[in-house]
Motif scaffolding. Structure first.
Motif: not given
Lengths: 673, 269
Positions: B68-93
């Protein structure tokens, strides 16, 4: 002729005034809702006017006498004129009373005219310059027209020969008088202050400010909390219509006397703020238009006529050019000198903080170091961004008793953020030696303490304030203490007056809070401290705004100084008129440039007394005043003066020193709201 | 204010900013990450560009507060890709960027939490086959699929580069500071939850993670009598002494030189 003309004139003026009143009320009703006891409020107007308001007006004896004569005369004359001339009640006694009232009003108007020749700079010119003449027109017109009724002049003298011309002239004068006094009262002339002022007193947003005849303190200085849980609501005030309706009404009551302007430290320093102009700008915004028809002193460095606004347009534009520029709002030190002086009891500081709330919470536009300080408060609970675990490093050698170990103590010593400042650490050390000398059972929160939230709140960041306050309240609820004592008037004010609203049934936040000067005075009175004779030079005392004007504590610090054998050389501006040091309201953080610095002006006040030393009672004041270049008087906190004069006779000093230090290492536990 | 430094001619530019959970260095409280916030700031100052925020991670209350700290800069939405805590986020991103097809991807140089290796932008660039630029200081102009940018080099030097879009650019602390995050917009900003399969990072699971140990720092003793000398010593460039500049060499020669250096320094054995 006049017999028929006069009732017509009177009643048409009254009718026009009624239309104007409806129009004016509609302007105020643009504001947000705010519930007030209507009937009860209206019933209290006479008392609030005659006691509370008059108490403020009376500080200027000349104008208070003037106002009694003029306003008293006018109200009586107007009522009687309606009865005698409006309804044609031919009573000689009433006519005589009416004559007396007009004479009183005339004398008053002469005094008004004298005050305005030439007008001091704080007074507004323009339409206000014609006011004494209008008052004279009304009083003379009513006087002459009543002479026949009173039997002084024969009836019908105005209906023959020269009388016709006289009657014509008289009618013109009466039209002028009625126009100003009745029509102008609700359509926006100088007399508007009477109409709006009376209703403002009735529906004031801080009814606790007014006395109720039972005695006691009537002070209301704590800022009101902002509801943060409504996701859709806009936070703070963006447009004039975002103020509550009784705030708008309050702005409209301004009589432009400029007493606020004369007291405002930011105005005197040449920063772009003038409380009177600010209130007038809000009136301009409420009605829509530009400030071109403002005839008082402008904001320093900002010519009149370049700003305009509408009720539903923004007050501040990022690019400037709206109703007010942002730096005007950020110049305020929240010293409350304007509110203290205002005979109309207008709440300038509330309005400024409301607008700041919007700029910070919605725009994210706190100037200069503001954003950094707020980020620090969020991340580290102190404005300097210091490691919160290092809060007690300065006192490593003092063996301070911790609340976490003791669980209960008579005095909870609130240290404040001054713990990170080397200058203030000297004050704290001094105060702790005083407490030890008096054998006080005290404890500190240590690393569990957080910033009180004062700066965050004055910078408009209500969210951070409430977060800090709620966590502090939670921490305090774990311990038992009979009072909180602090060396910081800002923490003192916030803990005493602003935490209460945020308490919960499980953790109520009504504390008995004392400033260290009050507490030291109690110790002195109880005979727990003995002092050496004072050998230093002459001393003056600087009242901190948040101790004096905010909390009415003027005497305890002076009593302590007296007990030390010091005779205080008072500054011209002391007590409730004390000039701010420039350190409040986040002003050193937003740092709006002016022509000179506020602390320099204050040290000039000190120099005028010839004192060698200024006694202070606030870490902010200490920092601000010590920042003034030498040669200047020395600055010492009251605690330091007391500690220096102490004669320590307690033999058990050693016992406290040798007490084993707590060996258990604790990690501060963060309680989330 | 840096906010006024608007770049021109980026109308219609589609910018994605990858944001992560930050961590305050003293109190370890979650926050918007400083470098990522600077990346958002840079995206917001591109006039006319449409900015979308992307975060891959777990959906947790504390994380949400930080985002939300980023949203407070004046942005309406942020897309959140749900990942498990052990996941490698590179493929998802990489998948999300392939479908979102932004022309420019901005992100901080390295994260403040997690692995924080700073390799993610490179892995993404490799996966997408896009060029990468590090230490972006400003985007000067974007036209016909080419961006003219300034790259920050040590000691305040700047290098003007032209890169073909789409590209990935990382931002470090030489970029303009991020604007204040306002509470109201932060609270009102929305999350768009995107589902993606989590690819468990096997390598990471095998690692042993422990807090970094502070190493003693060698004191730099400056033996000099005058303040001027001491100042010069303090302000002087940290010169390695035995440097070597290679130019006009084949990739193999370059790689060999680097390999040799790493062996000499004991990095590789």
């Amino acid at each position: 002729m006049l017999d028929t003309l006069l009732p017509i004139l009177l009643f048409s003026a009254l009718a026009l005034a009624a239309i104007g009143a409806v129009r004016r009320v509609r302007l105020w009703r643009q504001g947000r809702p705010s519930s007030v006891p209507v009937i009860k409020g209206l019933m209290q107007v006479p008392r609030r006017y005659l006691v509370d308001l008059h108490h403020v007006v009376e500080r200027d004896k000349y104008i208070s006498h003037t106002h009694v004569a003029t306003a008293g005369g006018f109200v009586l004359a107007a009522l009687l004129a309606i009865v005698v001339h409006g309804f044609g009640l031919n009573s000689t006694i009433l006519a005589w009373v009416l004559l007396a009232a007009t004479i009183s009003m005339f004398i008053g108007s002469l005094l008004v005219a004298k005050r305005r020749s030439p007008p001091p700079s704080r007074l507004s010119k323009g339409p206000w310059m014609r006011l004494p003449k209008s008052l004279m027109a009304f009083s003379i017109g009513m006087f002459v027209v009543t002479l026949p009724t009173a039997g002084i002049l024969p009836e019908g003298i105005l209906q023959s020969g020269v009388g016709w011309i006289a009657a014509f002239v008289l009618a013109a004068i009466i039209v002028w008088g009625l126009g100003e006094m009745f029509f102008g009262m609700t359509w926006g002339g100088p007399m508007k202050h009477a109409f709006a002022g009376a209703l403002h007193l009735a529906f004031h947003r801080r009814p606790e400010r007014f006395s109720d005849g039972t005695g006691g303190e009537h002070r209301s200085t704590g800022l009101k909390a902002l509801a943060l849980d409504d996701d859709s609501a806009k936070l703070g005030v963006e447009k004039p219509a975002d103020f509550t309706w009784n705030q708008l009404l309050g702005f409209d009551a301004c009589v432009q006397c400029g007493r606020c302007e004369a007291m405002c430290p930011a105005f005197a320093a040449g920063q772009p703020l003038n409380p009177k102009k600010l209130i007038q700008d809000m009136v301009v915004g409420m009605a829509g238009g530009s400030d071109a028809h403002y005839y008082g002193s402008p904001y320093p460095g900002k010519p009149v006529g370049e700003h305009a606004g509408t009720p539903h347009g923004p007050i501040v534009n990022r690019a400037g050019g709206a109703l007010v520029d942002a730096e005007t709002l950020w110049s305020c030190t929240t010293c409350r000198a304007c509110v203290e002086e205002c005979p109309m009891m207008i709440e300038h500081v509330d309005a400024i903080v409301d607008m700041r709330r919007f700029l910070t919470l919605e725009h994210g536009n706190t100037p200069n170091k503001g954003a950094e300080v707020l980020d620090n408060l969020i991340a580290t609970d102190n404005p300097g961004g210091f490691d919160p675990d290092s809060r007690l490093h300065w006192a490593a050698d003092l063996n301070l008793p911790l609340m976490a170990d003791k669980r209960e103590a008579d005095v909870l010593l609130w240290l404040g953020d001054g713990v990170f400042d080397m200058r203030n650490q000297r004050t704290l050390r001094a105060f702790i030696s005083v407490l030890r000398a008096a054998n006080v059972d005290f404890a500190v929160l240590g690393t569990e303490e957080r910033d009180s939230g004062d700066v965050a709140r004055r910078l408009g960041d209500e969210a951070t304030f409430q977060s800090l306050a709620k966590r502090n309240i939670r921490t305090l609820s774990h311990y038992r203490f009979s009072r909180i004592v602090t060396c910081d008037p800002h923490s003192f004010h916030v803990l005493k007056n602003e935490y209460g609203e945020l308490g919960t049934p499980e953790a109520p936040a009504d504390y008995h809070v004392q400033h260290h000067s009050t507490y030291i005075n109690e110790l002195v009175v109880a005979g727990k401290l003995t002092f050496k004779a004072w050998k230093g030079g002459s001393v003056t005392y600087h009242d901190p705004c948040y101790l004096g004007r905010y909390n009415g504590e003027y005497e305890a610090p002076r009593d302590v100084l007296r007990a030390l054998g010091i005779e205080v050389k008072e500054m011209v501006r002391s007590g409730y008129r004390s000039r701010c040091c420039g350190g409040g309201g986040g002003a050193p953080i937003t740092d709006i440039p002016g022509k000179q610095r506020i602390p320099d002006m204050r040290m000039e006040d000190v120099r005028e007394t010839g004192a060698d030393l200024v006694a202070v009672g606030c870490p902010q004041c200490t920092a601000m005043l010590e920042g003034v270049v030498e040669p200047r008087a020395d600055i010492k906190d009251i605690a330091e003066l007391v500690a220096d004069a102490l004669i320590i006779k307690m033999p058990d000093e050693k016992a406290t020193q040798s007490k084993a230090a707590p060996t258990v290492s604790r990690t501060a536990e963060e309680v989330m709201p | 204010m840096p906010h006024n430094a608007k770049s021109t001619a980026s109308v219609g530019l589609n910018v994605a900013v990858l944001v992560s959970i930050g961590r305050h260095p003293l109190t370890a409280r979650t926050r918007r990450a400083d470098q990522d916030a600077r990346a958002v700031e840079m995206a917001l100052t591109l006039e006319g560009a449409s900015v979308s925020l992307l975060h891959a991670g777990q959906q947790e209350h504390e994380h949400e507060e930080a985002i939300r700290g980023y949203l407070g800069m004046g942005i309406d939405t942020v897309s959140l890709i749900q990942q498990q805590s052990q996941a490698d986020v590179v493929p998802a991103l990489a998948n999300a960027l392939r479908t979102g097809a932004p022309q420019l991807v901005l992100t901080g140089t390295r994260a403040e939490t997690g692995e924080a290796s700073g390799v993610l932008p490179y892995l993404l660039a490799e996966a997408l086959g896009w060029p990468i630029i590090t230490g972006l200081a400003a985007v000067e102009k974007v036209e016909q699929g080419m961006a003219t940018v300034l790259q920050a080099l040590p000691r305040g030097k700047r290098r003007r580069l032209r890169i073909r879009l789409p590209a990935i650019a990382t931002v470090d602390s030489s970029a303009p500071a991020a604007r204040q995050s306002a509470f109201g917009p932060a609270k009102r900003g929305a999350f768009e939850h995107l589902d993606a399969t989590s690819e468990i990072d096997e390598a990471l699971a095998a690692w042993q993670v422990q807090p970094a140990r502070k190493r003693p720092k060698r004191l730099k003793i400056v033996k000099s009598s005058s303040a001027r000398d001491r100042f010069k010593a303090a302000a002087a460039k940290a010169d390695g002494g035995s440097g070597q500049t290679l130019s006009d060499v084949t990739p193999e020669q370059g790689a060999e030189a680097i390999f040799k250096l790493l062996k000499e320094e004991g990095v590789l054995r």
